[in-house]
Design a protein around this motif. Structure first.
Motif, PDB file in Angstrom:
ATOM      1  N   ILE A 258      49.281  42.440  35.503  1.00  0.00           N
ATOM      2  CA  ILE A 258      47.903  42.837  35.826  1.00  0.00           C
ATOM      3  C   ILE A 258      47.577  42.579  37.296  1.00  0.00           C
ATOM      4  CG2 ILE A 258      45.460  42.329  35.368  1.00  0.00           C
ATOM      5  CD1 ILE A 258      46.346  41.750  32.424  1.00  0.00           C
ATOM      6  N   TRP A 259      47.946  41.406  37.814  1.00  0.00           N
ATOM      7  CA  TRP A 259      47.598  41.029  39.186  1.00  0.00           C
ATOM      8  C   TRP A 259      48.696  41.372  40.192  1.00  0.00           C
ATOM      9  CZ3 TRP A 259      44.491  38.636  35.641  1.00  0.00           C
ATOM     10  CH2 TRP A 259      43.181  38.362  36.018  1.00  0.00           C
ATOM     11  N   GLY A 260      49.831  41.866  39.743  1.00  0.00           N
ATOM     12  CA  GLY A 260      50.918  42.166  40.666  1.00  0.00           C
ATOM     13  C   GLY A 260      51.464  40.888  41.272  1.00  0.00           C
ATOM     14  N   ASP A 261      51.705  40.932  42.576  1.00  0.00           N
ATOM     15  CA  ASP A 261      52.256  39.767  43.266  1.00  0.00           C
ATOM     16  C   ASP A 261      51.182  38.799  43.755  1.00  0.00           C
ATOM     17  OD1 ASP A 261      54.926  40.475  42.899  1.00  0.00           O
ATOM     18  OD2 ASP A 261      54.900  41.803  44.647  1.00  0.00           O
ATOM     19  N   GLY A 262      49.954  38.963  43.261  1.00  0.00           N
ATOM     20  CA  GLY A 262      48.892  38.021  43.607  1.00  0.00           C
ATOM     21  C   GLY A 262      48.035  38.531  44.736  1.00  0.00           C
ATOM     22  N   PRO A 263      47.131  37.724  45.199  1.00  0.00           N
ATOM     23  CA  PRO A 263      46.947  36.334  44.804  1.00  0.00           C
ATOM     24  C   PRO A 263      46.392  36.229  43.378  1.00  0.00           C
ATOM     25  CG  PRO A 263      45.168  36.977  46.267  1.00  0.00           C
ATOM     26  CD  PRO A 263      46.121  38.143  46.188  1.00  0.00           C
ATOM     27  N   TYR A 264      46.718  35.110  42.745  1.00  0.00           N
ATOM     28  CA  TYR A 264      46.281  34.852  41.381  1.00  0.00           C
ATOM     29  C   TYR A 264      45.096  33.895  41.398  1.00  0.00           C
ATOM     30  CZ  TYR A 264      50.967  36.630  40.519  1.00  0.00           C
ATOM     31  OH  TYR A 264      52.093  37.398  40.511  1.00  0.00           O
ATOM     32  N   PRO A 265      44.169  34.085  40.471  1.00  0.00           N
ATOM     33  CA  PRO A 265      43.057  33.131  40.394  1.00  0.00           C
ATOM     34  C   PRO A 265      43.553  31.792  39.837  1.00  0.00           C
ATOM     35  CG  PRO A 265      42.928  34.709  38.587  1.00  0.00           C
ATOM     36  CD  PRO A 265      44.058  35.149  39.474  1.00  0.00           C
TER      37      PRO A 265
ATOM     38  N   ALA B  55      31.852  45.247  32.837  1.00  0.00           N
ATOM     39  CA  ALA B  55      30.521  45.646  32.359  1.00  0.00           C
ATOM     40  C   ALA B  55      29.420  44.977  33.179  1.00  0.00           C
ATOM     41  CB  ALA B  55      30.362  45.314  30.873  1.00  0.00           C
ATOM     42  N   ALA B  56      29.751  43.876  33.838  1.00  0.00           N
ATOM     43  CA  ALA B  56      28.785  43.177  34.683  1.00  0.00           C
ATOM     44  C   ALA B  56      29.051  43.397  36.171  1.00  0.00           C
ATOM     45  CB  ALA B  56      28.818  41.682  34.376  1.00  0.00           C
ATOM     46  N   GLY B  57      29.962  44.323  36.492  1.00  0.00           N
ATOM     47  CA  GLY B  57      30.209  44.658  37.889  1.00  0.00           C
ATOM     48  C   GLY B  57      31.309  43.861  38.563  1.00  0.00           C
ATOM     49  N   ALA B  58      32.131  43.139  37.804  1.00  0.00           N
ATOM     50  CA  ALA B  58      33.214  42.337  38.391  1.00  0.00           C
ATOM     51  C   ALA B  58      34.565  42.993  38.100  1.00  0.00           C
ATOM     52  CB  ALA B  58      33.192  40.922  37.805  1.00  0.00           C
ATOM     53  N   THR B  59      35.547  42.676  38.935  1.00  0.00           N
ATOM     54  CA  THR B  59      36.917  43.157  38.734  1.00  0.00           C
ATOM     55  C   THR B  59      37.853  41.957  38.669  1.00  0.00           C
ATOM     56  OG1 THR B  59      37.580  43.242  41.067  1.00  0.00           O
ATOM     57  CG2 THR B  59      36.366  45.166  40.185  1.00  0.00           C
ATOM     58  N   ARG B  60      39.120  42.214  38.405  1.00  0.00           N
ATOM     59  CA  ARG B  60      40.097  41.119  38.360  1.00  0.00           C
ATOM     60  C   ARG B  60      40.167  40.389  39.703  1.00  0.00           C
ATOM     61  NH1 ARG B  60      43.339  45.662  39.097  1.00  0.00           N
ATOM     62  NH2 ARG B  60      44.960  45.418  40.673  1.00  0.00           N
ATOM     63  N   HIS B  61      39.904  41.106  40.784  1.00  0.00           N
ATOM     64  CA  HIS B  61      39.956  40.491  42.115  1.00  0.00           C
ATOM     65  C   HIS B  61      38.799  39.527  42.356  1.00  0.00           C
ATOM     66  CE1 HIS B  61      43.233  43.167  42.965  1.00  0.00           C
ATOM     67  NE2 HIS B  61      42.476  44.207  42.687  1.00  0.00           N
ATOM     68  N   ASP B  62      37.783  39.573  41.495  1.00  0.00           N
ATOM     69  CA  ASP B  62      36.628  38.682  41.611  1.00  0.00           C
ATOM     70  C   ASP B  62      36.787  37.414  40.777  1.00  0.00           C
ATOM     71  OD1 ASP B  62      35.189  40.563  43.229  1.00  0.00           O
ATOM     72  OD2 ASP B  62      34.716  41.696  41.404  1.00  0.00           O
ATOM     73  N   ALA B  63      37.936  37.271  40.089  1.00  0.00           N
ATOM     74  CA  ALA B  63      38.147  36.108  39.218  1.00  0.00           C
ATOM     75  C   ALA B  63      38.195  34.833  40.054  1.00  0.00           C
ATOM     76  CB  ALA B  63      39.430  36.260  38.407  1.00  0.00           C
ATOM     77  N   VAL B  64      37.392  33.856  39.659  1.00  0.00           N
ATOM     78  CA  VAL B  64      37.334  32.559  40.321  1.00  0.00           C
ATOM     79  C   VAL B  64      38.175  31.545  39.563  1.00  0.00           C
ATOM     80  CG1 VAL B  64      35.780  30.647  40.931  1.00  0.00           C
ATOM     81  CG2 VAL B  64      35.029  33.000  41.238  1.00  0.00           C
ATOM     82  N   ARG B  65      38.167  31.666  38.230  1.00  0.00           N
ATOM     83  CA  ARG B  65      38.897  30.702  37.406  1.00  0.00           C
ATOM     84  C   ARG B  65      39.109  31.278  36.016  1.00  0.00           C
ATOM     85  NH1 ARG B  65      40.858  26.161  36.698  1.00  0.00           N
ATOM     86  NH2 ARG B  65      40.423  24.629  35.144  1.00  0.00           N
ATOM     87  N   LEU B  66      40.296  31.023  35.459  1.00  0.00           N
ATOM     88  CA  LEU B  66      40.627  31.440  34.099  1.00  0.00           C
ATOM     89  C   LEU B  66      41.065  30.214  33.302  1.00  0.00           C
ATOM     90  CD1 LEU B  66      42.886  34.543  34.897  1.00  0.00           C
ATOM     91  CD2 LEU B  66      40.414  34.513  34.493  1.00  0.00           C
ATOM     92  N   THR B  67      40.699  30.197  32.034  1.00  0.00           N
ATOM     93  CA  THR B  67      41.192  29.172  31.122  1.00  0.00           C
ATOM     94  C   THR B  67      41.793  29.888  29.925  1.00  0.00           C
ATOM     95  OG1 THR B  67      39.412  27.680  31.801  1.00  0.00           O
ATOM     96  CG2 THR B  67      40.614  27.098  29.799  1.00  0.00           C
ATOM     97  N   VAL B  68      43.049  29.580  29.631  1.00  0.00           N
ATOM     98  CA  VAL B  68      43.758  30.197  28.517  1.00  0.00           C
ATOM     99  C   VAL B  68      44.080  29.101  27.506  1.00  0.00           C
ATOM    100  CG1 VAL B  68      45.782  31.519  27.799  1.00  0.00           C
ATOM    101  CG2 VAL B  68      44.784  31.907  30.073  1.00  0.00           C
ATOM    102  N   PHE B  69      43.722  29.362  26.258  1.00  0.00           N
ATOM    103  CA  PHE B  69      44.015  28.457  25.162  1.00  0.00           C
ATOM    104  C   PHE B  69      45.124  29.094  24.326  1.00  0.00           C
ATOM    105  CE2 PHE B  69      39.617  28.191  26.395  1.00  0.00           C
ATOM    106  CZ  PHE B  69      39.416  26.835  26.580  1.00  0.00           C
TER     107      PHE B  69
END
Length: 159
Positions: A124-131, A92-106
């Motif tokens: 979702i990310w296939g074989d990467g690269p992963y954020p 919704a803000a113009g980003a995709t999964r490939h634009d992920a810089v960092r994820l935090t999962v609780f």
């Protein structure tokens, strides 16, 4: 750059309309991401995300069905929806999964749910690269949920 010119450029950027971005109510350079038909609608005193310059910050997303507001049944389905909700807010803000810089999962049980998170993220990310990602165990989440995610994305504003 001199201060008056910089202030003028910041003010002009704050008035640009972006899809999925709520118009700023003040002169802040932070723009709140407005809900769309593909995102959840926040249920309380929080926004699903914000854009600050070229960065998009998505708040804690859980495995909630967008249509009903109820948590999705099944561990893997709920974790998948958690990721989908985060990515829909970023989109919704113009980003995709490939634009992920960092994820935090609780998660409420890291031994049980980290493998589920890994599987869904690989789907979702296939074989990467992963954020870069951190998985943290917490004692509890809202409504007895099992997992929540937030993310930071780099998505320069298209001019």
């Amino acid at each position: 750059m001199n201060r008056p010119l910089r202030a003028l450029l910041i003010a002009a950027a704050g008035t640009m309309a972006l899809p999925g971005i709520a118009p700023a109510q003040d002169k802040s350079a932070v723009q709140i991401i407005a809900p769309t038909d593909k995102t959840i609608t926040p249920s309380g005193t929080w926004s699903m995300g914000a854009r600050a310059g070229d960065f998009v910050f998505i708040g804690g997303m859980r495995g909630t069905d967008r249509a009903t507001g109820k948590m999705v049944e099944g561990d893997e389905a709920r974790v998948r929806r958690m990721f989908d909700n985060m990515l829909a807010a970023a989109e919704a803000a113009g980003a995709t999964r490939h634009d992920a810089v960092r994820l935090t999962v609780f998660v409420t049980d890291v031994a049980k749910y980290r493998p589920v998170v890994n599987k869904v993220q690989k789907d979702i990310w296939g074989d990467g690269p992963y954020p870069p990602r951190t998985v943290l165990q917490v004692p509890a989440l809202d409504q007895g949920d099992i997992a929540e995610i937030d993310g930071t994305f780099y998505a320069p504003v298209k001019k």
